[in-house]
Write a protein that holds these residues in place. Structure first.
Motif, short mmCIF file in Angstrom:
data_model
loop_
_atom_site.label_atom_id
_atom_site.label_comp_id
_atom_site.label_asym_id
_atom_site.label_seq_id
_atom_site.Cartn_x
_atom_site.Cartn_y
_atom_site.Cartn_z
N ALA A 118 27.45 8.63 38.15
CA ALA A 118 27.84 10.13 38.19
C ALA A 118 28.74 10.34 37.15
O ALA A 118 28.36 11.29 36.29
N LEU A 119 29.94 9.42 36.94
CA LEU A 119 30.88 9.90 35.97
C LEU A 119 30.23 9.56 34.48
O LEU A 119 30.51 10.46 33.65
N GLY A 120 29.42 8.72 34.43
CA GLY A 120 28.89 8.46 33.13
C GLY A 120 27.61 9.53 32.72
O GLY A 120 27.77 10.01 31.61
N THR A 121 26.97 10.25 33.88
CA THR A 121 26.07 11.14 33.63
C THR A 121 26.77 12.31 33.09
O THR A 121 26.44 12.91 32.14
N VAL A 166 26.56 14.46 29.14
CA VAL A 166 26.29 16.07 29.20
C VAL A 166 27.48 16.65 28.31
O VAL A 166 27.36 17.49 27.41
N ALA A 167 28.65 16.55 29.11
CA ALA A 167 29.91 17.15 28.60
C ALA A 167 30.05 16.91 27.05
O ALA A 167 30.55 17.70 26.40
N GLY A 168 30.09 15.61 26.89
CA GLY A 168 30.31 15.33 25.39
C GLY A 168 29.43 15.61 24.57
O GLY A 168 29.83 16.24 23.44
N VAL A 169 27.97 15.86 24.86
CA VAL A 169 27.12 16.49 23.84
C VAL A 169 27.48 17.88 23.71
O VAL A 169 27.05 18.46 22.73
N LEU A 207 13.39 2.35 31.34
CA LEU A 207 14.47 3.79 30.96
C LEU A 207 15.12 3.40 29.65
O LEU A 207 15.42 4.55 29.05
N LEU A 208 15.95 2.47 29.74
CA LEU A 208 16.98 2.42 28.62
C LEU A 208 15.79 2.13 27.29
O LEU A 208 16.37 2.56 26.41
N LEU A 209 14.78 1.36 27.74
CA LEU A 209 14.11 1.10 26.28
C LEU A 209 13.42 2.69 25.97
O LEU A 209 13.36 2.80 24.61
N ALA A 245 20.52 8.42 36.08
CA ALA A 245 20.25 7.99 34.60
C ALA A 245 18.90 9.03 34.47
O ALA A 245 18.89 9.48 33.02
N LEU A 246 18.21 9.36 35.12
CA LEU A 246 17.19 10.29 35.05
C LEU A 246 17.43 11.67 34.80
O LEU A 246 16.85 12.28 33.98
N LEU A 247 18.47 11.97 35.60
CA LEU A 247 19.21 13.14 35.30
C LEU A 247 19.77 13.59 34.08
O LEU A 247 19.70 14.64 33.26
N ALA A 248 20.73 12.54 33.69
CA ALA A 248 21.14 12.35 32.44
C ALA A 248 19.91 12.77 31.17
O ALA A 248 20.06 13.68 30.21
N VAL A 249 18.84 12.03 31.16
CA VAL A 249 17.81 12.10 30.35
C VAL A 249 17.31 13.41 30.35
O VAL A 249 16.87 14.13 29.29
N THR A 250 16.96 13.85 31.53
CA THR A 250 16.43 15.26 31.73
C THR A 250 17.25 16.48 31.08
O THR A 250 17.00 17.45 30.57
N ALA A 251 18.53 16.23 31.32
CA ALA A 251 19.52 17.07 30.95
C ALA A 251 19.46 17.23 29.32
O ALA A 251 19.67 18.49 28.83
N LEU A 252 19.46 16.09 28.71
CA LEU A 252 19.75 16.21 27.22
C LEU A 252 18.32 16.69 26.64
O LEU A 252 18.37 17.42 25.83
N ALA A 253 17.23 16.39 27.29
CA ALA A 253 15.85 17.17 26.67
C ALA A 253 15.87 18.34 26.87
O ALA A 253 15.48 19.13 26.00
N ALA A 254 16.34 18.97 28.15
CA ALA A 254 16.51 20.58 28.34
C ALA A 254 17.39 21.01 27.16
O ALA A 254 17.28 22.07 26.59
N LEU A 255 18.57 20.32 26.91
CA LEU A 255 19.56 20.77 26.07
C LEU A 255 19.03 20.96 24.67
O LEU A 255 18.98 21.89 23.77
N ALA A 256 17.88 20.00 24.38
CA ALA A 256 17.30 19.97 23.03
C ALA A 256 16.22 20.84 22.93
O ALA A 256 16.02 21.47 21.77
N ALA A 257 15.55 21.48 23.98
CA ALA A 257 14.34 22.28 24.05
C ALA A 257 15.30 23.72 23.78
O ALA A 257 14.80 24.50 23.07
N VAL A 258 16.17 23.89 24.45
CA VAL A 258 17.06 25.13 24.12
C VAL A 258 17.58 25.26 22.69
O VAL A 258 17.45 26.38 22.04
#
Length: 452
Positions: A188-191, A195-198, A309-311, A378-391
């Protein structure tokens, strides 16, 4: 065995981490000696950096948890000394309390572990201590305030001290993996950190501020990968990030010159729309194909959803880098050479991760397979980054983008403006450290990511 027995770790993992510490020291100390010459605190700052990196080396080879905690506290004391001498009170305002809290939490975990306390408390405390040292939110302000200190201090922090949290997690993973709560908290802390760092990196306009935000995101990624039990990948990322980020800090003062040179450079080689598309597709597919081929050879039967997922995540990163390099190259030959170089990097990553898994004895513990929550994060982190890229791609000035800009400003903290006379050897001009308020996101009309 007595709790006070001295046991040292000199296994391959420790040796690899020592290479990181020594490499950072070789790069940072000569730079500090040159850049702080003439500063009345220059010698003290340099000695504090020596103490910081020496304590980190001791942390790497400590075989007992109490020895690790002792080296940890020595590194904290040296860090506070370097920040105080180099940055004064502003640098210590939030760094002091957060780092001390991390030390107290770690020593509490040592006491509970030595007392044989049952339950998950020691493992959870270890995760909290590691998160504070890695500057994961909400502890990231201490790393932001470290920008008041000179560049060599920042390079030593990001190349050595901040990595202490990752060293703690990797070396004590057998204890952490036995606690479902600790693994879930680590994920959870890593996720949140990713997002916060990006977000913070997107809105910071200063080079060092972006590097700090990048470190928060990278440390979050390393913690998330470790929570999945992929310790070899986490270790490789830790070492590579330490070298890379310390080098970026040491060269950060050249950023303005590089930008000016880019503006004076001739216009990029003009290509047709068809050729740009071909370049982009080829630049993306070639590194991915190389990465997948090596991964299939190294792990022909696959190793589960976490590895997959990492790959996929790493493949997306290499594909993005390849597409950008091919599209911006001034000639077809240069584009082909850059794509080939990125493909070699993808092969090296897959091969090194496979080799480290076997050579360093960092096989994934069986307990992690029963922790699906880490994979969910991990899936939440990937989804959040994809949404951020889309925005950023399709609505850079829309409502959601403005909301994310506001959040990023809050996470990134205020910009730090300091007198660079401290780093050019001027003894006559005293250093001035003043913070100026950040630009209000409500009045800013800059599209999201335009300054990143």
């Amino acid at each position: 065995m007595s709790p006070l027995d001295l046991t040292w770790r000199l296994d391959p993992t420790a040796i690899l981490l020592l290479v990181l510490v020594v490499g950072v020291a070789v790069a940072v100390l000569p730079f500090a000696h040159r850049s702080l010459r003439g500063d009345r605190h220059g010698a003290g700052v340099t000695l504090s950096i020596v103490a910081m990196l020496s304590a980190t080396a001791l942390l790497v080879v400590a075989g007992e948890l109490w020895m690790l905690a002792l080296a940890w506290s020595l590194a904290t004391a040296a860090t506070l000394a370097a920040l105080g001498l180099g940055g004064g009170r502003p640098a210590l305002r939030r760094a002091g309390p957060w780092l001390i809290v991390g030390d107290v939490v770690l020593w509490l975990a040592v006491v509970l572990a030595a007392a044989g306390t049952a339950g998950e408390a020691p493992a959870v405390l270890l995760v909290i201590a590691a998160a504070v040292r890695c500057a994961l939110p909400p502890a990231h302000p201490w790393l932001v305030d470290s920008l008041y200190a000179p560049t060599p201090v920042s390079a030593a922090l990001h190349g050595g001290i901040v990595n202490g949290g990752g060293i703690l997690v990797i070396t004590q993973f057998s204890l952490i993996a036995s606690s479902p709560a600790a693994i879930t908290l680590l994920a959870a802390l890593g996720t949140v950190a990713i997002v916060a760092g990006v977000l913070a990196a997107l809105v910071r306009t200063d080079i060092k501020g972006r590097l700090v935000a990048s470190t928060v995101a990278q440390m979050g990624f390393m913690m998330l990968v470790a929570s999945l039990g992929l310790l070899a990948a986490a270790l490789l990322h830790l070492v590579a990030h330490g070298f890379y980020k310390s080098a970026l800090f040491l060269s950060s003062s050249d950023g303005i010159d590089r930008r000016a040179a880019e503006r004076r450079a001739p216009r990029p080689f003009l290509t047709s729309a068809t050729e740009r598309r071909v370049r982009t597709v080829a630049g993306a597919l070639v590194p991915v194909a190389a990465l997948v081929a090596v991964a299939l050879v190294a792990y022909p039967g696959g190793r589960g959803p976490a590895e997959l997922l990492l790959l996929v995540t790493i493949a997306v990163a290499f594909a993005t880098a390849g597409a950008r390099a091919a599209g911006l190259a001034p000639s077809r030959g240069r584009a082909a050479a850059l794509v080939a170089l990125i493909a070699v990097g993808a092969v090296a990553f897959a091969a090194a991760t496979s080799a480290l898994t076997g050579a360093l004895g960092l096989a994934r513990p069986a307990e992690i397979a029963a922790q699906p929550l880490a994979l969910v994060f991990a899936l939440l982190a990937v989804t959040a980054l994809a949404a951020l890229a889309a925005v950023r791609r399709w609505a850079p000035a829309g409502r959601w983008a403005l909301m994310l800009i506001a959040v990023g400003h809050g996470l990134g903290g205020r910009a730090v403006r300091i007198d660079r006379s401290r780093e050019v050897g001027s003894a006559s001009a005293p250093a001035r450290r003043t913070g100026h308020p950040r630009t209000s996101p409500r009045t800013s009309s800059t599209p999201m990511g335009a300054t990143a």
